[in-house]
Enzyme design. Structure first.
Site, PDB file in Angstrom:
ATOM      1  N   LYS A  11     -17.725  24.036 -35.427  1.00 28.82           N
ATOM      2  CA  LYS A  11     -19.015  23.664 -34.814  1.00 28.82           C
ATOM      3  C   LYS A  11     -19.895  24.896 -34.691  1.00 28.82           C
ATOM      4  O   LYS A  11     -19.400  26.039 -34.692  1.00 28.82           O
ATOM      5  CB  LYS A  11     -18.839  23.023 -33.428  1.00 28.82           C
ATOM      6  CG  LYS A  11     -18.131  23.883 -32.362  1.00 28.82           C
ATOM      7  CD  LYS A  11     -19.029  24.852 -31.609  1.00 28.82           C
ATOM      8  CE  LYS A  11     -18.256  25.697 -30.605  1.00 28.82           C
ATOM      9  NZ  LYS A  11     -18.921  26.920 -30.204  1.00 28.82           N
ATOM     10  N   ASP A 156     -14.327  23.154 -24.927  1.00 30.59           N
ATOM     11  CA  ASP A 156     -14.916  22.605 -26.154  1.00 30.59           C
ATOM     12  C   ASP A 156     -14.081  21.479 -26.768  1.00 30.59           C
ATOM     13  O   ASP A 156     -14.516  20.835 -27.723  1.00 30.59           O
ATOM     14  CB  ASP A 156     -15.057  23.704 -27.226  1.00 30.59           C
ATOM     15  CG  ASP A 156     -16.122  24.729 -26.876  1.00 30.59           C
ATOM     16  OD1 ASP A 156     -16.871  24.509 -25.911  1.00 30.59           O
ATOM     17  OD2 ASP A 156     -16.196  25.751 -27.588  1.00 30.59           O
TER      18      ASP A 156
HETATM   19  O1  C5P Z   1     -12.413  26.581 -21.441  1.00 34.45           O
HETATM   20  P1  C5P Z   1     -11.922  27.685 -22.306  1.00 34.45           P
HETATM   21  O2  C5P Z   1     -10.448  27.954 -22.118  1.00 34.45           O
HETATM   22  O3  C5P Z   1     -12.302  27.540 -23.733  1.00 34.45           O
HETATM   23  O4  C5P Z   1     -12.669  29.003 -21.797  1.00 34.45           O
HETATM   24  C1  C5P Z   1     -12.254  30.290 -22.134  1.00 34.45           C
HETATM   25  C2  C5P Z   1     -12.905  31.304 -21.184  1.00 34.45           C
HETATM   26  O5  C5P Z   1     -14.315  31.346 -21.425  1.00 34.45           O
HETATM   27  C3  C5P Z   1     -12.788  30.970 -19.718  1.00 34.45           C
HETATM   28  O6  C5P Z   1     -11.598  31.482 -19.177  1.00 34.45           O
HETATM   29  C4  C5P Z   1     -14.010  31.641 -19.132  1.00 34.45           C
HETATM   30  O7  C5P Z   1     -13.789  33.032 -18.988  1.00 34.45           O
HETATM   31  C5  C5P Z   1     -15.038  31.472 -20.221  1.00 34.45           C
HETATM   32  N1  C5P Z   1     -15.922  30.288 -20.049  1.00 34.45           N
HETATM   33  C6  C5P Z   1     -16.862  30.285 -19.025  1.00 34.45           C
HETATM   34  N2  C5P Z   1     -17.702  29.214 -18.884  1.00 34.45           N
HETATM   35  C7  C5P Z   1     -17.622  28.150 -19.732  1.00 34.45           C
HETATM   36  C8  C5P Z   1     -16.667  28.139 -20.779  1.00 34.45           C
HETATM   37  C9  C5P Z   1     -15.832  29.235 -20.910  1.00 34.45           C
HETATM   38  O8  C5P Z   1     -16.963  31.245 -18.252  1.00 34.45           O
HETATM   39  N3  C5P Z   1     -18.468  27.124 -19.581  1.00 34.45           N
END
Ligand code: C5P
Length: 315
Positions: A11, A156
């Site tokens: 994406k 995501d």
């Molecule tokens: O949700 P995911 O595991 O993909 O996110 C990875 C990291 O990215 C989180 O631990 C956080 O540090 C950051 N993140 C964030 N805000 C979001 C998505 C991700 O701060 N909306």
């Protein structure tokens, strides 16, 4: 032994507005996800489970040339293996008889989407596992429980269960699907170097969010241009609030963006938290030519750091 196969698209984010961090550390976002036809291959091999035996979940990753990709975890640290586990626990329960449930699920990935690139590869692989298992066990793809499992795996992942094009709110998991038309002509810069998402968000916090208040108006202008299929009007509406932070950490991203603009893209920006970039081409006929021109426009020391491909969105 049963094999399930699924393709996992990448994406880009046409729009990514980011707000100040929430108490749980995540950042509120307002984004437009756009699936693109650049795929990892995902295969799930399932072996039968004798009653009472514990479940086993694993993963193996390969490059397209068949050589092993040793950097990705083979255990439940791999999001795709974790997706298989949460599906089994939620849908099948831990102790179903062997005719229903396998003893072992091995997820084999052929990785084309660069890892930690802002193109959602790991999230898409996990969503592909959920989709394949849901189809295999006869669940409807829009099963609400599946979205919940996906959100628990990563911000995501719910988008990739859905695919196509969607607005994402909250931390990205609260989705409103959008029409898939029109498809967009894009040139994508695939990086050979990673950037960790938490590092980019940390740098974003250090710089301070400044455009969050203008997110809804900016989004509706982008959606109007998208609905009208007006690429010239769409180009100045593209937005990614993480771009300045990613550029501060990896200045070569700026040179990749300049190469896309020099090649003739109407606009160029970072995808997600980067370091992948993409450009909006003037038309679908141009994407191959613009990808070649962007590759030539890169400084020589960066030619093996970024590879440009032209494609039209939708997956
Ligand atoms: O949700 P995911 O595991 O993909 O996110 C990875 C990291 O990215 C989180 O631990 C956080 O540090 C950051 N993140 C964030 N805000 C979001 C998505 C991700 O701060 N909306």
């Amino acid at each position: 032994m049963t094999d399930l196969r699924e393709r996992a698209p990448a994406k880009v984010n046409l729009f990514l507005a980011v707000g100040p961090p929430r108490p749980d550390g995540y950042h509120p976002i307002l984004t437009v996800f756009e699936a693109v036809p650049y795929y990892d291959d995902v295969e799930i091999t399932m072996r039968p489970k004798p009653p009472g035996e514990p479940w086993g979940f694993g993963a193996a990753a390969f490059r397209p040339d068949g050589s092993p990709l040793e950097t990705l975890p083979r255990n439940l640290d791999n999001l795709a293996a974790r997706a298989a586990k949460v599906f089994v626990e939620a849908r099948l329960g831990a102790d179903r008889p062997c005719s229903v449930a396998p003893a072992e699920m091995l997820v084999t990935l052929v990785k084309r989407i660069p890892v930690s690139a802002g193109l959602g590869g790991g999230s898409s692989d996990a969503a592909a596992v959920l989709r394949a298992l849901a189809t295999h066990y006869g669940d409807p793809p829009d099963l609400p429980g599946l979205a919940g499992l996906a959100a628990g795996l990563g911000s995501d992942v719910p988008f990739f269960v859905l695919g196509g094009r969607a607005v994402g709110r909250s931390r990205g998991e609260d989705l409103t699907p959008l029409p898939r038309d029109p498809s967009l002509p894009l040139v994508i810069g695939l990086p050979s170097f990673p950037l960790r998402t938490p590092d980019v968000y940390r740098e974003f916090d250090r710089q301070g969010p400044d455009r969050w208040a203008r997110r809804e108006g900016d989004l509706s202008r982008l959606l109007d241009a998208l609905t009208a299929g007006d690429l010239k009007r769409l180009a100045p509406c593209l937005r990614n609030d993480l771009e300045a932070a990613a550029l501060a950490l990896r200045p070569e991203i700026g040179e990749a963006l300049a190469a896309l603009r020099q090649a003739g893209c109407l606009a160029a920006q970072l995808s997600g938290s980067g370091p992948a970039v993409f450009g909006l081409a003037p038309s679908g006929q141009d994407v191959g030519r613009l990808a070649e021109a962007a590759q030539k426009a890169l400084p020589a020391r960066l030619t093996d750091r970024m590879t440009f491909v032209g494609l039209c969105s939708g997956a």
